[in-house]
Write an enzyme that holds these catalytic residues in place. Structure first.
Site, PDB file in Angstrom:
ATOM      1  N   LYS A   1      40.528  32.184  21.178  1.00  0.00           N
ATOM      2  CA  LYS A   1      39.693  32.437  20.699  1.00  0.00           C
ATOM      3  C   LYS A   1      38.086  31.162  21.313  1.00  0.00           C
ATOM      4  O   LYS A   1      38.687  30.011  20.934  1.00  0.00           O
ATOM      5  CB  LYS A   1      39.389  32.145  19.499  1.00  0.00           C
ATOM      6  CG  LYS A   1      38.000  32.518  18.544  1.00  0.00           C
ATOM      7  CD  LYS A   1      37.719  33.119  16.903  1.00  0.00           C
ATOM      8  CE  LYS A   1      36.491  32.918  16.488  1.00  0.00           C
ATOM      9  NZ  LYS A   1      36.503  32.026  15.445  1.00  0.00           N
TER      10      LYS A   1
ATOM     11  N   GLY B   1      31.103  30.424   7.679  1.00  0.00           N
ATOM     12  CA  GLY B   1      31.504  29.741   7.100  1.00  0.00           C
ATOM     13  C   GLY B   1      30.611  30.305   5.780  1.00  0.00           C
ATOM     14  O   GLY B   1      30.358  29.594   4.391  1.00  0.00           O
TER      15      GLY B   1
ATOM     16  N   ALA C   1      32.252  35.665  11.602  1.00  0.00           N
ATOM     17  CA  ALA C   1      31.294  34.977  11.297  1.00  0.00           C
ATOM     18  C   ALA C   1      30.365  34.977  10.309  1.00  0.00           C
ATOM     19  O   ALA C   1      29.929  36.241  10.804  1.00  0.00           O
ATOM     20  CB  ALA C   1      31.259  33.250  12.840  1.00  0.00           C
ATOM     21  N   GLY C   2      30.289  34.873   9.083  1.00  0.00           N
ATOM     22  CA  GLY C   2      29.413  34.977   8.154  1.00  0.00           C
ATOM     23  C   GLY C   2      29.160  36.351   7.133  1.00  0.00           C
ATOM     24  O   GLY C   2      28.676  36.496   5.842  1.00  0.00           O
TER      25      GLY C   2
END
Lengths: 264, 65
Positions: free
Chosen positions: A98, A159, A185-186
């Site tokens: 990744k 995060g 993410a998020g």
């Protein structure tokens, strides 16, 4: 929908789970339970300087058969990401990588330009490249050309648990890019994971929402159900939306008031 | 002088990379090693003689998202 009947592939590897689990910010002791409750077949890892004296190693906590997805976190340039990827592969845990290239220290937004460069180099070296990116259609097309196995747009700053801030742009990627779109993410709660799956995302990656939850394995299980629900809804095809009217769900009998409509 | 993960250590003649890693308590099958920024394959650990001034990075997987 039984997910055994709905497999997807990444770099020639077939998966039935559409939940990629992060392993950061929670105790090694919880990893096995989180993987099991998530039903995850892929887990992300980071590469760091080893501490002396054979301390606990995360590889001893990941259940066998789970695909390891090392990330290039910490990289600020394509060259650093390439260096980390090659080191990760030398650990003998497969070819998945990744790519994360982040220069911005406040919002931790990925640098699409450097990410494309790293993708090109690593895809040529035989890696299954999974690039984390800011949801931009032009950059996503460049990632496809560079040999990415999927595209991983952020939903919100990493995060942050802020949810699907980038909804409209993720939808564009889902429509236009002919590779799996993995929202990464998020995502802060299961309903948001469900929603991106309803939109047609191929998979969801979650870390912080689980790591900062009250009960890590229980939240992992909640995300599993949400992702499966969203996938089934997508495969079913959502019901239509009426913008300016209503439609009764119960039959209109008309027996109470001749000539008038009844409600729900 | 050797530098291992940023810490300076005394250099000893004829020490192999494998010996250094063992003395430092690293488990070879859980780490990857760079010597002066070049990856060293595991099979080379026993054959690699460290030189004065070498910089060794020892890395492993940790939790991350």
């Amino acid at each position: 929908m039984n997910n055994q009947q709905d497999p997807w592939t990444l770099g020639g590897h077939a998966f039935t789970s559409r939940f990629i689990l992060g392993s950061g910010k929670y105790s090694l002791d919880l990893i096995k339970a989180a993987v099991e409750q998530a039903g995850a077949q892929m887990i992300t890892l980071a590469l760091r300087r080893a501490s002396q004296g054979g301390k606990d190693n995360i590889l001893d906590y990941v259940p066998p058969g789970v695909t390891l997805l090392p990330n290039t976190s910490g990289a600020r340039t394509a060259a650093e990401a390439v260096r980390i990827a090659r080191l990760a592969r030398e650990l003998g845990c497969g070819d998945f990588i990744k790519i994360e290239v982040i220069r911005d220290a406040k919002y931790l937004l990925p640098d699409n330009y450097e990410t494309v460069k790293a993708t090109e180099i690593l895809a040529r070296e035989g890696f299954v490249v999974m690039p984390y990116m800011y949801p931009d259609l032009n950059a996503a097309r460049d990632l496809v050309s560079a040999g990415a196995a999927c595209v991983m747009p952020l939903a919100a700053p990493i995060g942050s648990n802020r949810g699907i801030c980038a909804r409209d742009f993720i939808e564009i990627l889902i429509r236009e890019i002919d590779l799996p779109i993995i929202v990464d993410a998020g995502i802060g709660k299961p309903s948001q994971a469900c929603e991106v799956m309803e939109m047609g995302a191929a998979a969801v990656m979650v870390n912080t929402a689980i790591a900062t939850a009250g009960d890590v394995p229980v939240m992992a299980a909640a995300f599993k159900l949400a992702i499966e629900a969203g996938r089934s809804a997508y495969l079913s095809g959502l019901g239509r939306v009426l913008a300016n009217s209503a439609s009764a769900s119960s039959p209109l009998t008309g027996f109470l008031r001749e000539g008038e409509e009844s409600g729900e | 002088m050797l530098t291992v993960n940023g810490t300076e250590l005394n250099f000893s003649e004829q020490q192999t990379l494998s010996q250094l890693l063992e003395a430092q308590g690293y488990e070879e099958n859980r780490i990857v090693v760079e010597l002066n920024a070049a990856i060293i394959p595991k099979a080379e650990y026993r054959r690699t003689i460290l030189q004065d001034g070498d910089a060794v990075e020892v890395l492993n997987f940790v939790g991350g998202g």
